[in-house]
Design an enzyme around this catalytic site. Sequence first.
Site, short mmCIF file in Angstrom:
data_model
loop_
_atom_site.label_atom_id
_atom_site.label_comp_id
_atom_site.label_asym_id
_atom_site.label_seq_id
_atom_site.Cartn_x
_atom_site.Cartn_y
_atom_site.Cartn_z
N GLY A 1 27.40 3.06 -20.05
CA GLY A 1 28.80 2.04 -19.69
C GLY A 1 28.85 1.91 -18.20
O GLY A 1 27.75 1.85 -17.47
N ILE B 1 0.82 -1.10 0.09
CA ILE B 1 0.11 -0.09 -0.14
C ILE B 1 0.84 1.20 0.01
O ILE B 1 1.59 1.68 0.87
CB ILE B 1 -1.01 -0.15 1.26
CG1 ILE B 1 -1.61 -1.45 1.19
CG2 ILE B 1 -1.77 1.11 1.10
CD1 ILE B 1 -2.23 -1.65 0.12
N GLU C 1 -0.52 -1.36 -10.38
CA GLU C 1 -2.05 -1.25 -10.74
C GLU C 1 -2.32 -2.11 -12.19
O GLU C 1 -2.79 -1.72 -12.94
CB GLU C 1 -2.07 0.29 -11.46
CG GLU C 1 -1.98 1.20 -10.08
CD GLU C 1 -2.75 2.53 -10.37
OE1 GLU C 1 -3.64 2.63 -11.24
OE2 GLU C 1 -2.12 3.50 -9.84
N GLU D 1 0.55 -8.66 -17.83
CA GLU D 1 -0.09 -9.58 -18.13
C GLU D 1 -1.77 -9.30 -17.96
O GLU D 1 -2.40 -9.66 -18.88
CB GLU D 1 0.04 -10.97 -17.17
CG GLU D 1 1.42 -11.66 -17.65
CD GLU D 1 2.87 -10.94 -16.95
OE1 GLU D 1 4.03 -11.11 -17.30
OE2 GLU D 1 2.64 -9.84 -16.20
#
Length: 380
Positions: A340, A157, A364, A368
């Site tokens: 680098g 949270i 949020e 997927e």
Amino acid sequence: MDFDLPDEHRMIRDTVREFCEAEIEPIAQEIEEEHRFPDEIFDQLAELDMMGVPITEEYGGLGGDQLMYALVTEEIGRVSGSVGLSYAAHVSLATKPIELFGTPEQKERWLRPLAEGEYVGGWALTEPGSGSDASNMDTTAVKDGDEWVLDGTKQFITNASEAGSVLVKAVTDPDAGYDGISTFIVDPREDDGFEVTTIWDKMGLNASPTCEITLDDVRLPEDRLLGEEGEGWTQTMKTLDGGRISIAALSTGLAQGAYEHARRYSTEREQFGKRISEFDAVRDTVVDMYRKTERARLLTYRAARRYDEGQPVTKESALAKLDASEAAREVAEDAVQVLGGYGYTTDFAPQRFYRDAKLMEIGEGTSEIQHLVIGRELGL
């Protein structure tokens, strides 16, 4: 690029950019290393009237729109992912739902101090066992006379340890599925039984507190129910439509910041007698960084404008969030590579952008989940 922004939007963006470069950028690495929430920065954002950008002036906000809010979030993300994350969670998740679903009395009591920046807010949805299945929650709210009694644990949270109010999702009817979830306004400072039990050490974004909270017999009066009983999941989906636009904006800002560092370094650093930007491999990398950042910005602004027009944005916000979050991670990684060995050190910002950007693909709704949402919207 201005993308035909209204004059007021450009003015707000430029004002916030100047503030971020003067006040946040110089301490961005310091607060990350100290794991310190920068109260002074949020006090200054309040003085600039930025803590309630998309909130009506009637309740202390700036009266701006989603596009203006996206611009502000992007500018903050351009210098600090941590400040940007706490800011976006405060506005999108903790503040906007009270404006959308609260009574006039709740707006005066709870929305105004959030919009005016008296304190930051939090939003408690995720639980230790729920993850992407956010509706699978164990936190309960049981009616006892004229009070609601909350019990449960919430995980990851944002802002909970600093918040003046937290919107908590809880099950009020275990047999009703999605329709059995409700939203409650909890005051962490005053409500007995609310406790922050963990502030997580993270891969990045450590100046933005990510907390585990427990609710142990937290008793709330009836007027702490936000909206109607059983509306919590509908409210959540509406909230995430706007929240994902803010994460897309934050991601775009992270990508922009990383790109700018890489571009500047590539035009100043010399190897084998010429600037490294003159080598095809470096030039092509920086061009791709620019391309990904501009694409993310276009998708984000399009989603914000559709939101402001009152059009459905579930697909557009998910698409913007998916593309911008992946762009942020890819661009930040490339920035480290362009610099680098220096890019791997904390003396230079790309390492921080790289670590911060990864959460954008998780918070949020993971990438997927965004694919799932977009596929559903496409009828797949």
